[in-house]
Structures are given as C-alpha cells and as structure tokens.
Design an enzyme around this catalytic site. Structure first.
Site, short mmCIF file in Angstrom:
data_model
loop_
_atom_site.label_atom_id
_atom_site.label_comp_id
_atom_site.label_asym_id
_atom_site.label_seq_id
_atom_site.Cartn_x
_atom_site.Cartn_y
_atom_site.Cartn_z
CG HIS A 53 -97.61 11.31 -2.83
ND1 HIS A 53 -97.10 11.67 -4.03
CD2 HIS A 53 -98.07 10.04 -2.99
CE1 HIS A 53 -97.21 10.68 -4.89
NE2 HIS A 53 -97.82 9.67 -4.29
P1 TYD Z 1 -98.24 5.12 -3.33
O1 TYD Z 1 -97.17 6.17 -3.32
O2 TYD Z 1 -99.24 5.14 -2.24
O3 TYD Z 1 -98.99 5.13 -4.73
P2 TYD Z 1 -99.80 6.33 -5.42
O4 TYD Z 1 -98.82 7.41 -5.71
O5 TYD Z 1 -100.33 5.74 -6.65
O6 TYD Z 1 -100.92 6.73 -4.57
O7 TYD Z 1 -97.51 3.70 -3.37
C1 TYD Z 1 -98.17 2.50 -3.06
C2 TYD Z 1 -97.16 1.52 -2.47
O8 TYD Z 1 -96.17 1.19 -3.42
C3 TYD Z 1 -96.44 2.08 -1.26
O9 TYD Z 1 -96.30 1.03 -0.31
C4 TYD Z 1 -95.09 2.46 -1.77
C5 TYD Z 1 -94.87 1.50 -2.91
N1 TYD Z 1 -94.07 2.04 -4.02
C6 TYD Z 1 -92.80 1.54 -4.26
O10 TYD Z 1 -92.30 0.64 -3.54
N2 TYD Z 1 -92.07 2.02 -5.31
C7 TYD Z 1 -92.56 2.99 -6.13
O11 TYD Z 1 -91.88 3.42 -7.09
C8 TYD Z 1 -93.87 3.53 -5.88
C9 TYD Z 1 -94.47 4.60 -6.73
C10 TYD Z 1 -94.60 3.01 -4.80
#
Ligand code: TYD
Length: 142
Positions: A53
């Site tokens: 992302h």
């Molecule tokens: P995600 O963005 O997919 O993680 P990564 O960047 O490591 O691939 O996030 C995983 C889950 O956690 C998603 O449901 C969103 C949640 N999340 C939060 O609630 N707060 C946060 O600060 C972050 C980074 C993720």
C-alpha cells in the site's frame, strides 16, 4: 510534512556501554517528523508479503530492531528500489506517497514502524493502479 522528501536510510545515535546497547530515535531530531503512532510486526516469515500500500499523508520510519527483512519501494513513476533492514540502529525513512512491500522476514524479525499520523484507513491506497493515478494527478496539480 516535507513536500519533496526522499526515501533514505537513517542511522540513529547509539549510547551503548558494557551493560548493553541503547539506540535513540527522537521525533523531529533523528527522524523528520513527530511520532504519533508506533506499531510493530513480528511472526511473519519468508513467504509473506506485507504492506502493499501507499499512504496519502503518513510518513514512516521502519527499523528492524531484531532480525531482518526487506522493503521494496516504488514511487509510482517507474522508480523502484530494495532496501535491506538488518541493523537495530538503522532505519528507512518513507515519505508520503511511496508504495511499500515488506518481505523476506527472518523468523526473529521484529519490524518497528514509526508513523507521523494516527491510523486512518481512508488515507491508505491499496490498489497499485489507483496509486499511480493518484501520483499522476498530484503531479499535474503542481
Ligand atoms: P495492514 O495495513 O494490512 O498491515 P501491513 O502494513 O503490515 O501489511 O494492517 C493489518 C490490520 O491492522 C488491518 O486490519 C488494519 C489494522 N491496523 C490498525 O488498526 N492500526 C494500525 O496502525 C495499522 C498499521 C494497522
């Protein structure tokens, strides 16, 4: 928020002594933003790709405080680079509007993520085509 900030590796001050290591990361000093959010990723492995992302507003610093991982960054204009995060006193600074894939996690990897903004799912762009389009539109406005 700096407008034309660049992806760069950062080296943090170390104040270790015979008692062990100590690394310092101060907002607006060792990293170019105030820290509003901290999260960390562990228990991933070499098969997993995380991230995938870009963020409209948030800047990040990623530090592998244990183990190692790689991060592939794309600027949406053809620029692409891979960084190895394998030392607890170095990190990578990621400005806004950078596509990031984190992968190749060692089993002992703990990836500490410092963020300039609170979590807001609305400012995450999770579709690569939408990201390149967003970058193009923003450049056209400039
Ligand atoms: P995600 O963005 O997919 O993680 P990564 O960047 O490591 O691939 O996030 C995983 C889950 O956690 C998603 O449901 C969103 C949640 N999340 C939060 O609630 N707060 C946060 O600060 C972050 C980074 C993720």
């Amino acid at each position: 928020m700096s407008e034309h900030a660049e992806v760069k590796m950062l080296e943090f001050p170390q104040r270790g002594d015979e008692r062990g290591h100590l690394v310092i990361v101060e907002g607006m000093k060792d990293i170019p933003f105030d820290i509003k959010r901290v999260f960390y990723i562990y228990g991933s492995d070499s098969e997993v790709i995380r991230g995938q992302h870009a963020n409209k507003r948030t800047e990040f610093v990623l530090i592998n405080i244990s183990g190692q991982s790689k991060v592939r960054i794309k600027d949406g204009r053809g620029g692409e680079e891979v960084f190895l995060l394998d030392r607890p006193h170095t990190g990578i600074y990621l400005p806004r509007l950078i596509w990031k894939d984190m992968y190749d996690f060692s089993t002992d990897s703990i990836l500490l993520c410092l963020a300039s903004e609170h979590y807001d799912p609305e400012e995450y762009i999770r579709d690569y085509g939408a990201f390149t389009e967003y970058v193009r539109e923003e450049r056209d406005v400039e």
